[in-house]
Design a protein around this motif. Structure first.
Motif, PDB file in Angstrom:
ATOM      1  N   GLY A  27       0.827  -1.195   0.000  1.00 34.75           N
ATOM      2  CA  GLY A  27       0.000   0.000   0.000  1.00 34.75           C
ATOM      3  C   GLY A  27       0.863   1.248   0.000  1.00 34.75           C
ATOM      4  O   GLY A  27       2.063   1.199   0.276  1.00 34.75           O
ATOM      5  N   PRO A  28       0.269   2.417  -0.256  1.00 37.50           N
ATOM      6  CA  PRO A  28       1.055   3.650  -0.429  1.00 37.50           C
ATOM      7  C   PRO A  28       1.725   4.166   0.842  1.00 37.50           C
ATOM      8  O   PRO A  28       2.696   4.927   0.757  1.00 37.50           O
ATOM      9  CB  PRO A  28       0.018   4.653  -0.948  1.00 37.50           C
ATOM     10  CG  PRO A  28      -1.310   4.110  -0.514  1.00 37.50           C
ATOM     11  CD  PRO A  28      -1.163   2.632  -0.535  1.00 37.50           C
ATOM     12  N   MET A  29       1.243   3.769   2.029  1.00 38.93           N
ATOM     13  CA  MET A  29       1.821   4.275   3.283  1.00 38.93           C
ATOM     14  C   MET A  29       2.536   3.175   4.066  1.00 38.93           C
ATOM     15  O   MET A  29       2.820   3.361   5.260  1.00 38.93           O
ATOM     16  CB  MET A  29       0.725   4.904   4.144  1.00 38.93           C
ATOM     17  CG  MET A  29       0.117   6.162   3.563  1.00 38.93           C
ATOM     18  SD  MET A  29       1.288   7.545   3.546  1.00 38.93           S
ATOM     19  CE  MET A  29       1.337   7.957   5.283  1.00 38.93           C
ATOM     20  N   ASP A  30       2.878   2.079   3.429  1.00 36.18           N
ATOM     21  CA  ASP A  30       3.528   0.968   4.124  1.00 36.18           C
ATOM     22  C   ASP A  30       4.916   1.332   4.647  1.00 36.18           C
ATOM     23  O   ASP A  30       5.434   0.682   5.549  1.00 36.18           O
ATOM     24  CB  ASP A  30       3.643  -0.244   3.188  1.00 36.18           C
ATOM     25  CG  ASP A  30       2.331  -0.997   3.057  1.00 36.18           C
ATOM     26  OD1 ASP A  30       1.345  -0.565   3.682  1.00 36.18           O
ATOM     27  OD2 ASP A  30       2.286  -2.007   2.335  1.00 36.18           O
ATOM     28  N   TRP A  31       5.522   2.373   4.087  1.00 39.01           N
ATOM     29  CA  TRP A  31       6.853   2.806   4.533  1.00 39.01           C
ATOM     30  C   TRP A  31       6.776   3.631   5.816  1.00 39.01           C
ATOM     31  O   TRP A  31       7.771   3.754   6.539  1.00 39.01           O
ATOM     32  CB  TRP A  31       7.492   3.681   3.444  1.00 39.01           C
ATOM     33  CG  TRP A  31       6.662   4.901   3.150  1.00 39.01           C
ATOM     34  CD1 TRP A  31       5.645   5.009   2.240  1.00 39.01           C
ATOM     35  CD2 TRP A  31       6.743   6.172   3.796  1.00 39.01           C
ATOM     36  NE1 TRP A  31       5.097   6.262   2.276  1.00 39.01           N
ATOM     37  CE2 TRP A  31       5.751   7.003   3.227  1.00 39.01           C
ATOM     38  CE3 TRP A  31       7.560   6.697   4.802  1.00 39.01           C
ATOM     39  CZ2 TRP A  31       5.543   8.317   3.625  1.00 39.01           C
ATOM     40  CZ3 TRP A  31       7.363   8.012   5.202  1.00 39.01           C
ATOM     41  CH2 TRP A  31       6.375   8.800   4.620  1.00 39.01           C
ATOM     42  N   PHE A  32       5.612   4.216   6.095  1.00 37.59           N
ATOM     43  CA  PHE A  32       5.483   5.238   7.141  1.00 37.59           C
ATOM     44  C   PHE A  32       5.409   4.641   8.555  1.00 37.59           C
ATOM     45  O   PHE A  32       6.129   5.078   9.462  1.00 37.59           O
ATOM     46  CB  PHE A  32       4.244   6.076   6.856  1.00 37.59           C
ATOM     47  CG  PHE A  32       3.945   7.123   7.890  1.00 37.59           C
ATOM     48  CD1 PHE A  32       4.759   8.238   8.021  1.00 37.59           C
ATOM     49  CD2 PHE A  32       2.848   6.989   8.726  1.00 37.59           C
ATOM     50  CE1 PHE A  32       4.484   9.208   8.978  1.00 37.59           C
ATOM     51  CE2 PHE A  32       2.575   7.955   9.679  1.00 37.59           C
ATOM     52  CZ  PHE A  32       3.384   9.073   9.802  1.00 37.59           C
ATOM     53  N   PHE A  33       4.564   3.652   8.752  1.00 39.11           N
ATOM     54  CA  PHE A  33       4.289   3.161  10.101  1.00 39.11           C
ATOM     55  C   PHE A  33       5.452   2.424  10.765  1.00 39.11           C
ATOM     56  O   PHE A  33       5.614   2.517  11.985  1.00 39.11           O
ATOM     57  CB  PHE A  33       3.032   2.292  10.080  1.00 39.11           C
ATOM     58  CG  PHE A  33       1.789   3.068   9.737  1.00 39.11           C
ATOM     59  CD1 PHE A  33       1.160   3.844  10.689  1.00 39.11           C
ATOM     60  CD2 PHE A  33       1.270   3.044   8.453  1.00 39.11           C
ATOM     61  CE1 PHE A  33       0.025   4.582  10.387  1.00 39.11           C
ATOM     62  CE2 PHE A  33       0.139   3.777   8.134  1.00 39.11           C
ATOM     63  CZ  PHE A  33      -0.487   4.549   9.101  1.00 39.11           C
ATOM     64  N   PRO A  34       6.280   1.686  10.005  1.00 37.54           N
ATOM     65  CA  PRO A  34       7.412   1.014  10.668  1.00 37.54           C
ATOM     66  C   PRO A  34       8.332   1.973  11.416  1.00 37.54           C
ATOM     67  O   PRO A  34       8.953   1.592  12.413  1.00 37.54           O
ATOM     68  CB  PRO A  34       8.147   0.344   9.501  1.00 37.54           C
ATOM     69  CG  PRO A  34       7.102   0.125   8.469  1.00 37.54           C
ATOM     70  CD  PRO A  34       6.199   1.318   8.578  1.00 37.54           C
ATOM     71  N   LEU A  35       8.397   3.216  10.950  1.00 37.31           N
ATOM     72  CA  LEU A  35       9.293   4.206  11.565  1.00 37.31           C
ATOM     73  C   LEU A  35       9.087   4.284  13.075  1.00 37.31           C
ATOM     74  O   LEU A  35      10.048   4.256  13.855  1.00 37.31           O
ATOM     75  CB  LEU A  35       9.037   5.575  10.932  1.00 37.31           C
ATOM     76  CG  LEU A  35       9.802   6.763  11.523  1.00 37.31           C
ATOM     77  CD1 LEU A  35      11.285   6.632  11.215  1.00 37.31           C
ATOM     78  CD2 LEU A  35       9.249   8.071  10.975  1.00 37.31           C
ATOM     79  N   PHE A  36       7.857   4.325  13.526  1.00 34.68           N
ATOM     80  CA  PHE A  36       7.558   4.548  14.935  1.00 34.68           C
ATOM     81  C   PHE A  36       7.842   3.318  15.804  1.00 34.68           C
ATOM     82  O   PHE A  36       8.046   3.448  17.013  1.00 34.68           O
ATOM     83  CB  PHE A  36       6.096   4.970  15.084  1.00 34.68           C
ATOM     84  CG  PHE A  36       5.754   6.186  14.274  1.00 34.68           C
ATOM     85  CD1 PHE A  36       6.074   7.454  14.737  1.00 34.68           C
ATOM     86  CD2 PHE A  36       5.156   6.063  13.030  1.00 34.68           C
ATOM     87  CE1 PHE A  36       5.784   8.577  13.980  1.00 34.68           C
ATOM     88  CE2 PHE A  36       4.859   7.182  12.268  1.00 34.68           C
ATOM     89  CZ  PHE A  36       5.176   8.446  12.747  1.00 34.68           C
ATOM     90  N   PHE A  37       7.853   2.159  15.187  1.00 34.51           N
ATOM     91  CA  PHE A  37       8.063   0.932  15.954  1.00 34.51           C
ATOM     92  C   PHE A  37       9.524   0.502  15.987  1.00 34.51           C
ATOM     93  O   PHE A  37       9.954  -0.165  16.928  1.00 34.51           O
ATOM     94  CB  PHE A  37       7.181  -0.187  15.387  1.00 34.51           C
ATOM     95  CG  PHE A  37       5.720   0.058  15.614  1.00 34.51           C
ATOM     96  CD1 PHE A  37       5.097  -0.462  16.745  1.00 34.51           C
ATOM     97  CD2 PHE A  37       4.969   0.806  14.726  1.00 34.51           C
ATOM     98  CE1 PHE A  37       3.745  -0.235  16.979  1.00 34.51           C
ATOM     99  CE2 PHE A  37       3.619   1.052  14.951  1.00 34.51           C
ATOM    100  CZ  PHE A  37       3.004   0.525  16.088  1.00 34.51           C
ATOM    101  N   TYR A  38      10.290   0.901  14.961  1.00 42.09           N
ATOM    102  CA  TYR A  38      11.711   0.543  14.927  1.00 42.09           C
ATOM    103  C   TYR A  38      12.613   1.644  15.490  1.00 42.09           C
ATOM    104  O   TYR A  38      13.756   1.375  15.858  1.00 42.09           O
ATOM    105  CB  TYR A  38      12.143   0.228  13.492  1.00 42.09           C
ATOM    106  CG  TYR A  38      11.565  -1.055  12.943  1.00 42.09           C
ATOM    107  CD1 TYR A  38      12.009  -2.288  13.400  1.00 42.09           C
ATOM    108  CD2 TYR A  38      10.559  -1.036  11.980  1.00 42.09           C
ATOM    109  CE1 TYR A  38      11.480  -3.472  12.913  1.00 42.09           C
ATOM    110  CE2 TYR A  38      10.024  -2.211  11.490  1.00 42.09           C
ATOM    111  CZ  TYR A  38      10.480  -3.422  11.955  1.00 42.09           C
ATOM    112  OH  TYR A  38       9.942  -4.587  11.466  1.00 42.09           O
TER     113      TYR A  38
END
Length: 297
Positions: free
Chosen positions: A142-153
């Motif tokens: 999806g278009p925002m799949d890059w965004f959310f991992p930032l906060f967890f890693y």
């Protein structure tokens, strides 16, 4: 055991990550060809299957394009956070293994988060929207799949893991996840099924069966699901896809389907409170609300 603590250079980590990225794509494509041959033998090759597989790789290309645009900022955030690290962890095989373990735990919670709210699900639903299950589905982004991992890693950088080690750990978790998208492998030996995520466990995660919903979020280790109460064993035939179904192999429609559905729901929402719930509550809530308001036949 000195080899576990032998110090690595940043160049070594960068080379290993690039090597995994380059070779694994080749291996994955080869495995996909094998899966297509299996479909052919079973006479299950259809235009929809081929169109869906092509759409999966097109969404991958779109995702890579977005990542290329935001890569500098994404990497920069990690290096900025690394300046405030609580410890100076050396780069060794031991710290790399520890980082992979923690990245796997972070992946579990990120993955679970994406299923638990409307804004996260709007991008993650793209990955789940295929009615098929093969290795090409692993590349359906999806278009925002890059965004959310930032906060967890990002907490890993604050702990003292070098950003390149974190990126390597992310790649390892994602590569392992890719291999799980197959119906070719049925069940692995019981000890492996008990500890590791397997194709059987991940088929459950992609299911629309009521008993399988919101289960098996794990990346590499299925023990996270067992620890946090989200594990389900594959017992009945799995039905893949999402609600509402896309019913299209148009890659543009597939790629933006999640946020288009969310935008329509927000536009037609009866109140601002309902709109807020669409963003923060699970997609199952939105689906139940729609079913409850449908006129009975």
């Amino acid at each position: 055991m000195d080899w576990l603590t032998e110090i690595w250079s940043v160049d070594d980590v960068w080379w290993l990550e690039a090597w995994i990225d380059d070779w694994f794509l080749v291996i994955a494509l080869a495995f996909f060809v094998i899966e297509l041959l299996r479909y052919a033998v079973k006479k299950q090759v259809t235009r929809n299957l081929l169109g869906d597989s092509l759409a999966n790789f097109v969404t991958l290309a779109a995702f890579i394009t977005i990542v290329a645009i935001v890569a500098a900022a994404y990497v920069g955030v990690f290096f900025y956070a690394y300046e405030f690290r609580l410890a100076d962890l050396p780069i060794s095989l031991w710290t790399i293994l520890c980082c992979i373990l923690l990245a796997d735990l972070a992946y579990y919670w990120e993955h679970r988060f994406l299923h638990m709210n409307g804004f996260g699900w709007a991008t993650h639903t793209v990955h789940h929207s295929s009615p098929h299950f093969n290795i090409s589905v692993a590349y359906r982004h999806g278009p925002m799949d890059w965004f959310f991992p930032l906060f967890f890693y990002l907490p890993l950088a604050l702990m003292g893991f070098h950003p390149f080690v974190i990126f390597l750990a992310e790649v390892v978790v994602q590569v392992y996840q890719t291999l799980l998208h197959t119906e070719t492998v049925k069940r692995l030996p019981r000890p492996i099924e008990a500890i590791f995520n397997t194709p059987s466990h991940h088929r459950v995660h992609h299911a629309t069966n009521k008993e399988y919903l919101d289960k098996n979020y794990a990346g590499i280790l299925i023990i996270w699901d067992k620890m946090f109460g989200t594990f389900a064993e594959e017992k009945t035939t799995v039905r893949y896809g999402v609600f509402p179904r896309i019913n299209s192999v148009n890659p543009v429609k597939v790629f933006f389907s999640g946020y288009m559905t969310l935008a329509k729901r927000l536009w037609h929402a009866p109140s601002w409170g309902y709109r807020w719930n669409l963003l923060v509550k699970s997609p199952r809530w939105a689906w139940q609300q729609e079913q409850a308001t449908k006129p009975k036949a």
